[in-house]
Scaffold this motif. Structure first.
Motif, short mmCIF file in Angstrom:
data_model
loop_
_atom_site.label_atom_id
_atom_site.label_comp_id
_atom_site.label_asym_id
_atom_site.label_seq_id
_atom_site.Cartn_x
_atom_site.Cartn_y
_atom_site.Cartn_z
N VAL A 171 0.85 -1.20 0.00
CA VAL A 171 0.00 0.00 0.00
C VAL A 171 0.88 1.25 0.00
O VAL A 171 1.89 1.31 0.70
CB VAL A 171 -0.96 -0.01 1.22
N ASP A 172 0.50 2.22 -0.82
CA ASP A 172 1.22 3.50 -0.87
C ASP A 172 0.60 4.43 0.18
O ASP A 172 -0.45 5.00 -0.04
CB ASP A 172 1.06 4.07 -2.29
N TRP A 173 1.27 4.53 1.32
CA TRP A 173 0.69 5.31 2.43
C TRP A 173 0.51 6.77 2.05
O TRP A 173 -0.49 7.39 2.42
CB TRP A 173 1.53 5.17 3.70
N ALA A 174 1.48 7.29 1.30
CA ALA A 174 1.43 8.72 0.98
C ALA A 174 0.26 9.04 0.05
O ALA A 174 -0.36 10.11 0.16
CB ALA A 174 2.75 9.16 0.35
N ALA A 175 -0.07 8.11 -0.83
CA ALA A 175 -1.18 8.34 -1.75
C ALA A 175 -2.49 8.42 -0.97
O ALA A 175 -3.37 9.25 -1.28
CB ALA A 175 -1.25 7.21 -2.79
N LEU A 176 -2.61 7.59 0.03
CA LEU A 176 -3.83 7.62 0.86
C LEU A 176 -3.94 8.95 1.62
O LEU A 176 -5.00 9.56 1.70
CB LEU A 176 -3.83 6.42 1.82
N VAL A 177 -2.82 9.41 2.15
CA VAL A 177 -2.78 10.68 2.88
C VAL A 177 -3.16 11.83 1.93
O VAL A 177 -3.96 12.71 2.28
CB VAL A 177 -1.36 10.91 3.45
N LYS A 178 -2.62 11.78 0.73
CA LYS A 178 -2.89 12.83 -0.26
C LYS A 178 -4.36 12.83 -0.67
O LYS A 178 -5.00 13.88 -0.78
CB LYS A 178 -1.99 12.64 -1.48
N HIS A 179 -4.89 11.65 -0.84
CA HIS A 179 -6.30 11.52 -1.21
C HIS A 179 -7.20 12.13 -0.13
O HIS A 179 -8.16 12.85 -0.43
CB HIS A 179 -6.63 10.03 -1.43
N ALA A 180 -6.89 11.83 1.12
CA ALA A 180 -7.70 12.36 2.23
C ALA A 180 -7.67 13.89 2.23
O ALA A 180 -8.70 14.55 2.42
CB ALA A 180 -7.19 11.81 3.57
N MET A 181 -6.50 14.44 2.01
CA MET A 181 -6.38 15.90 2.00
C MET A 181 -7.08 16.49 0.78
O MET A 181 -7.84 17.46 0.89
CB MET A 181 -4.89 16.29 2.03
N ASP A 182 -6.83 15.91 -0.39
CA ASP A 182 -7.41 16.45 -1.63
C ASP A 182 -8.93 16.36 -1.63
O ASP A 182 -9.62 17.26 -2.10
CB ASP A 182 -6.86 15.71 -2.85
N THR A 183 -9.44 15.25 -1.13
CA THR A 183 -10.89 15.02 -1.23
C THR A 183 -11.66 15.62 -0.07
O THR A 183 -12.74 16.17 -0.25
CB THR A 183 -11.17 13.50 -1.26
#
Lengths: 426, 426
Positions: free
Chosen positions: B366-378
């Motif tokens: 799992v790409d942890w940073a992508a999940l973090v970015k998604h939460a912030m962006d969305t």
């Protein structure tokens, strides 16, 4: 360990924390803490549960040596919602502060930032970083700030040479030149605006001299920045700290800070890191992007950063020339009025007089404290007494930042008129 | 000295400052500065005059390790008008803070106050005051806070014995007992809530042990105070520092601070004052009225004091038991949801797990940073990655103070669900 008084388990159980049984000393540990049998979760003691009534904040006009009243736009900025201390929009605010300080301090140096602490933290940051144990520091002591820098420098193991002038005077260029040539110190400290005595120290020609003697020129501008001219680069100053709560119209709690390239070189060549980690400028600078990247050092006080950003926006909007002129004009107005009442400045020489914090001689037979009390009781107006070497000898009237307005000066004059009349002195 | 570029005299003259003639280097000194012929009042450089546009502060839900969002009542308190830092109504606010801290820390000690600085300043205040050069300090290093206290203690010339556990574990009573008996240190440092690893260090029985070995027990509660039980007196803790921006729902910039009578005795018997003057507790205590009178030490950050006063009023209103239960309940809710997605806690043992900062293992692939970015962006939602020993290995979710609400936890769970689905992992 003291014995438990009451069980809090039911409360926790109610909240979904299962109580798992009584411990050996009469407490019940909920599941979360069951494995810590010896960690007493005793009853909560309510003796110090403070009443939560509304905070009483009377409205006051702060015309003492500071804090001055903050600009409403700055107070409002503090109620904006928080951002994370490493979020890009927050880093942008930090960059705005650095840039605004470059303008306010008149420097091109990249090494500007806001210390997360009061002016006093700025002072400690300066000494802790510029001084290595054994370094010679010449401290110009013209009042309590010089005195304090002397104490502080000794704590950081400097070899301190303290030079002194009588309260109300400043150091002459000749004295400073002779001292610099004799001692060739690592650091020369001067306070541009000494708020305890009301003097304005000239920095004329010192930058050049300090370059000849390998000295870093450190200047306290806590109560002068934004109120009187300062040209960090043109005057060859190497380190400046200031405060947010005076001519910058902010609440106290932030310290503008600046280093020249020379000062930064010294920092990077230190043999030992400073004793303070909290105020280590190489680490704080890294949080502010001085060296390109951004590293976590401490959690920036977000609301206070907003306040400083807004304060510097106000400086940029008004322009330094207007700010200086406004402070000068109101200083003139204050003294026109005070002289009309027969009052005299504590600082003898015109050119030594600070325009932002004005020291007024208490005439023979006048009860200074009664006048101060009358101003507060009648007008919710703060006029201050002396401090340190001027205690009991002067009143201090600040004309700073947001408070530097004709109506405020007129109220101060009215309070003096009233106060003197009540004592039969006018 | 650099040459002047433009004359500011007209501006100053306009404001009532008479220009008295051109100086030798092309500048015109107004009357006020005429006597300082060499002090160049050059033209103001506008290169760094920052645009004063509106500050951009996007609305964000801060569910990382802090700062958490501040309570609106606390933010509002910061926009109240300033009071003087020595005015009686302000001293009353300071007293309210001391008293509120007594309740929050569960102590009867008179030595409670708010350090005018971030939690990090609180940490430095603790070490700088409790440690004399050469003192032995046992530092429990369970993550970055212990590591930092080790560094800091060495700067204050302590003889540091660092004990370490793997990331995600805590120190056992037996280990600590053996270490204390072997070293009989002056100070034992433990971090109650280690935000880098998500562990909760038990303090069970340590107060008694420390009394046997003449050791002062120092505890970091920055991310635990108000979220989990703490009984300073009953547990025999000697010094605590904390932060305002976590479970206390305030903005960062203030550090609750406490000393026991034993710790105070040590302070008063010190052979040398601490290197720091800014954080010297004997001097700061004197400003807070610990010794009866009130002396000026620094200018208290007025707005930040208002915020802390309001934060502690909120604690008193809700009550500690409810606060602890609320944090526990939402921790349970978070983990019910996360486990349902197959996610696992980084901290293996139930009893070592911190409820306020939750560390979640990043599953293989799992790409942890992508999940973090998604939460912030969305969702404008902050979920944090790891720090120090957990960097890249965990997500960190804070459930703290004002943010400890069901709707926030549900949004975090939604973001995890989305984020994992987008990576085909759910």
């Amino acid at each position: 360990m003291r014995s438990a008084q009451k069980l809090i388990a039911p409360l926790l159980a109610e909240a979904g924390c299962l109580a798992t049984g009584a411990g050996a000393r009469g407490y019940v540990a909920p599941a979360r803490w069951a494995a810590r049998a010896a960690e007493e979760v005793t009853a909560v003691e309510n003796a110090h549960r403070a009443p939560s009534g509304v905070m009483e904040v009377p409205s006051r006009l702060l015309m003492g040596p500071g804090p001055a009243n903050a600009h409403p736009r700055i107070l409002a900025a503090q109620s904006l919602p928080l951002l994370g201390h490493m979020h890009p929009p927050f880093l942008k605010i930090m960059d705005d502060i650095s840039e605004g300080l470059r303008y306010t301090l008149q420097t091109k140096s990249k090494y500007t930032l806001m210390v997360s602490g009061t002016g006093h933290a700025g002072m400690e940051a300066a000494i802790a970083n510029l001084v290595e144990p054994g370094d010679k520091v010449v401290v110009g002591n013209a009042g309590i700030w010089g005195e304090r820098v002397g104490i502080l420098s000794r704590r950081y193991q400097a070899d301190v040479v303290e030079i002194k002038v009588p309260a109300g005077q400043t150091f002459s260029y000749e004295t400073l030149k002779a001292t610099l040539l004799e001692h060739k110190p690592a650091v020369l400290f001067l306070c541009q605006g000494e708020s305890s005595t009301g003097t304005h120290q000239s920095l004329a020609g010192l930058g050049d001299l300090c370059r000849q003697t390998g000295t870093l020129l450190l200047v306290d501008t806590v109560c002068s920045l934004g109120g009187v001219p300062l040209f960090a680069d043109a005057w060859g100053v190497d380190c400046i700290y200031s405060g947010s709560q005076k001519c910058l119209s902010g609440p106290p709690g932030a310290a503008p800070f600046f280093l020249s390239e020379r000062a930064m070189e010294k920092l990077q060549k230190r043999k030992t890191p400073p004793a303070t980690y909290n105020l280590d400028m190489n680490l704080i600078g890294d949080y502010w992007g001085w060296f390109g990247k951004r590293s976590y050092h401490h959690t920036g006080p977000v609301s206070t950063f907003y306040a400083m950003r807004e304060a510097l926006a106000l400086v940029a909007e008004e322009g330094l020339e207007s700010m200086w002129a406004r402070h000068q004009e109101l200083h003139n107005r204050l003294w026109d009025g005070l002289r009309g009442m027969g009052l005299k400045p504590f600082v003898e020489k015109d050119e030594d007089r600070l325009i932002t914090v004005n020291t007024i001689k208490v005439p023979e037979g006048v009860d200074w404290a009664a006048l101060v009390k009358h101003a507060m009781d009648t007008y919710s107006l703060e006029i201050a007494g002396g401090l340190g070497p001027t205690a009991g000898k002067v009143w201090r009237v600040g004309i700073m930042g947001y408070n530097a307005k004709p109506q405020n000066v007129e109220l101060v004059l009215t309070a003096f008129k009233d106060g003197l009349k009540r004592q039969g002195k006018l």
